[in-house]
Design a protein around this motif. Structure first.
Motif, PDB file in Angstrom:
ATOM      1  N   ALA A 140      79.987  53.777  69.652  1.00  0.00           N
ATOM      2  CA  ALA A 140      80.123  52.573  69.041  1.00  0.00           C
ATOM      3  C   ALA A 140      81.635  52.425  69.246  1.00  0.00           C
ATOM      4  CB  ALA A 140      79.896  52.300  67.534  1.00  0.00           C
ATOM      5  N   THR A 141      81.947  50.850  69.481  1.00  0.00           N
ATOM      6  CA  THR A 141      83.285  50.622  69.629  1.00  0.00           C
ATOM      7  C   THR A 141      84.093  50.633  68.270  1.00  0.00           C
ATOM      8  OG1 THR A 141      82.549  48.128  69.517  1.00  0.00           O
ATOM      9  CG2 THR A 141      82.880  49.239  71.623  1.00  0.00           C
ATOM     10  N   ARG A 142      83.374  50.652  67.070  1.00  0.00           N
ATOM     11  CA  ARG A 142      83.932  51.107  65.819  1.00  0.00           C
ATOM     12  C   ARG A 142      83.241  52.057  65.064  1.00  0.00           C
ATOM     13  NH1 ARG A 142      86.969  46.920  62.710  1.00  0.00           N
ATOM     14  NH2 ARG A 142      85.995  48.007  60.995  1.00  0.00           N
ATOM     15  N   ALA A 143      83.973  53.006  64.521  1.00  0.00           N
ATOM     16  CA  ALA A 143      83.302  54.074  64.201  1.00  0.00           C
ATOM     17  C   ALA A 143      82.163  53.916  62.899  1.00  0.00           C
ATOM     18  CB  ALA A 143      84.156  55.339  63.627  1.00  0.00           C
ATOM     19  N   ASP A 144      82.668  52.903  62.256  1.00  0.00           N
ATOM     20  CA  ASP A 144      81.730  52.233  61.010  1.00  0.00           C
ATOM     21  C   ASP A 144      80.287  51.539  61.623  1.00  0.00           C
ATOM     22  OD1 ASP A 144      82.853  49.902  61.799  1.00  0.00           O
ATOM     23  OD2 ASP A 144      83.828  49.708  59.926  1.00  0.00           O
ATOM     24  N   ALA A 145      80.186  51.412  63.009  1.00  0.00           N
ATOM     25  CA  ALA A 145      78.940  50.687  63.505  1.00  0.00           C
ATOM     26  C   ALA A 145      78.173  51.754  63.842  1.00  0.00           C
ATOM     27  CB  ALA A 145      79.487  49.841  64.452  1.00  0.00           C
ATOM     28  N   LEU A 146      78.328  52.909  63.883  1.00  0.00           N
ATOM     29  CA  LEU A 146      77.607  54.051  64.254  1.00  0.00           C
ATOM     30  C   LEU A 146      76.213  54.255  63.662  1.00  0.00           C
ATOM     31  CD1 LEU A 146      79.912  56.890  65.252  1.00  0.00           C
ATOM     32  CD2 LEU A 146      78.538  55.884  66.832  1.00  0.00           C
ATOM     33  N   ARG A 147      75.021  54.490  63.923  1.00  0.00           N
ATOM     34  CA  ARG A 147      73.859  54.384  63.131  1.00  0.00           C
ATOM     35  C   ARG A 147      73.129  55.577  63.536  1.00  0.00           C
ATOM     36  NH1 ARG A 147      76.656  51.387  61.089  1.00  0.00           N
ATOM     37  NH2 ARG A 147      76.129  49.028  60.424  1.00  0.00           N
ATOM     38  N   PRO A 148      73.482  57.057  63.269  1.00  0.00           N
ATOM     39  CA  PRO A 148      72.907  57.825  63.948  1.00  0.00           C
ATOM     40  C   PRO A 148      71.670  58.356  63.170  1.00  0.00           C
ATOM     41  CG  PRO A 148      74.740  58.681  62.219  1.00  0.00           C
ATOM     42  CD  PRO A 148      74.730  57.078  62.478  1.00  0.00           C
ATOM     43  N   HIS A 149      70.716  58.399  64.081  1.00  0.00           N
ATOM     44  CA  HIS A 149      69.120  59.017  63.712  1.00  0.00           C
ATOM     45  C   HIS A 149      68.864  60.181  64.762  1.00  0.00           C
ATOM     46  CE1 HIS A 149      68.732  55.420  61.284  1.00  0.00           C
ATOM     47  NE2 HIS A 149      69.245  54.965  61.929  1.00  0.00           N
ATOM     48  N   PHE A 150      69.620  61.038  64.771  1.00  0.00           N
ATOM     49  CA  PHE A 150      69.218  62.147  65.639  1.00  0.00           C
ATOM     50  C   PHE A 150      67.839  63.102  64.814  1.00  0.00           C
ATOM     51  CE2 PHE A 150      73.540  61.412  66.957  1.00  0.00           C
ATOM     52  CZ  PHE A 150      73.396  61.699  68.374  1.00  0.00           C
ATOM     53  N   GLY A 151      67.200  63.510  66.035  1.00  0.00           N
ATOM     54  CA  GLY A 151      65.838  64.361  65.631  1.00  0.00           C
ATOM     55  C   GLY A 151      64.980  63.738  66.398  1.00  0.00           C
ATOM     56  N   PRO A 152      63.888  64.267  66.247  1.00  0.00           N
ATOM     57  CA  PRO A 152      62.553  63.794  67.166  1.00  0.00           C
ATOM     58  C   PRO A 152      62.396  62.418  67.320  1.00  0.00           C
ATOM     59  CG  PRO A 152      62.025  65.458  65.471  1.00  0.00           C
ATOM     60  CD  PRO A 152      63.099  65.247  64.994  1.00  0.00           C
ATOM     61  N   GLY A 153      62.041  61.881  68.376  1.00  0.00           N
ATOM     62  CA  GLY A 153      62.222  60.406  68.701  1.00  0.00           C
ATOM     63  C   GLY A 153      63.241  59.832  68.559  1.00  0.00           C
ATOM     64  N   SER A 154      64.562  60.172  68.659  1.00  0.00           N
ATOM     65  CA  SER A 154      65.590  59.482  68.230  1.00  0.00           C
ATOM     66  C   SER A 154      66.009  58.495  69.249  1.00  0.00           C
ATOM     67  CB  SER A 154      67.060  60.513  68.277  1.00  0.00           C
ATOM     68  OG  SER A 154      67.176  61.145  69.500  1.00  0.00           O
ATOM     69  N   ALA A 155      65.768  58.613  70.454  1.00  0.00           N
ATOM     70  CA  ALA A 155      66.069  57.596  71.553  1.00  0.00           C
ATOM     71  C   ALA A 155      65.387  56.081  71.114  1.00  0.00           C
ATOM     72  CB  ALA A 155      65.460  57.749  72.900  1.00  0.00           C
TER      73      ALA A 155
END
Length: 201
Positions: free
Chosen positions: A134-149
């Motif tokens: 993300a162009t700003r760190a506070d815009a990251l929305r991590p959802h890692f794990g199965p089906g993360s794409a």
């Protein structure tokens, strides 16, 4: 644009599905060290934050900031790393099981990420995620794990057009993944473990 990179790493306790015998733990550490080394050497990266509970991962690797893994899984580790960053600065999360990652590969992908507020790189199967940006760190929305794409798409991250077979898409969970990474060209830490274990490099 200069980027901060968060790399969460389990270290020697990771890669439980990798059928590599006694070399499994050493390979898990080597994958991470090669990924970290590539991130450190990338021209567009000015900060690498490694979140881990394994000191072997960052031993002898200079120029990285280490954050203790708080426990609670991958999401908690990622959020602990993101919390150390400037919220207004460009940031990416890169997984630590990418032994074929190169600085050029990462620089080229981050150049693509500049054009998107939120973006991600799918793994070779197109179901998982190897990098979130993300162009700003506070815009990251991590959802890692199965089906993360798909979860990252739903959260507003745009898939970047990184070619199949590129090191950034070759995460290693199983032996077949490792062979694909070897074909692409793994880093020196992984090569050294493969050689000592008499596995094909």
């Amino acid at each position: 644009m200069q980027w901060s990179i968060v790399i969460p790493v389990k270290g020697s306790i990771g890669k439980s599905r990798l059928d590599a015998g006694d070399a499994r733990a050493a390979l898990a550490v080597a994958f991470a060290r090669d990924a970290i080394s590539a991130a450190r050497a990338a021209a567009s990266v000015d900060l690498v934050v490694v979140v881990t509970g394994d000191p072997d991962v960052t031993d002898c690797l200079e120029g990285v900031q280490t954050v203790a893994d708080p426990g609670g899984g991958l999401h908690a580790a990622i959020m602990a790393g993101i919390a150390t960053l400037d919220p207004a600065a460009p940031a990416a999360v890169v997984l630590g099981d990418l032994p074929a990652l190169t600085p050029h590969n990462l620089d080229a992908t981050l150049a693509l990420a500049v054009g998107e507020r939120r973006s991600f790189v799918p793994d070779s199967l197109m179901t998982g995620t190897t990098m979130l940006a993300a162009t700003r760190a506070d815009a990251l929305r991590p959802h890692f794990g199965p089906g993360s794409a798909e979860l990252h798409r739903e959260a507003g991250h745009v898939a970047l057009p990184v070619p199949q077979g590129t090191g950034l898409r070759l995460d290693v969970d199983e032996l077949a993944d490792l062979h694909r990474a070897i074909d692409a060209g793994v880093g020196p830490h992984t090569r050294a473990v493969l050689a000592s274990a008499s596995l094909s490099a």
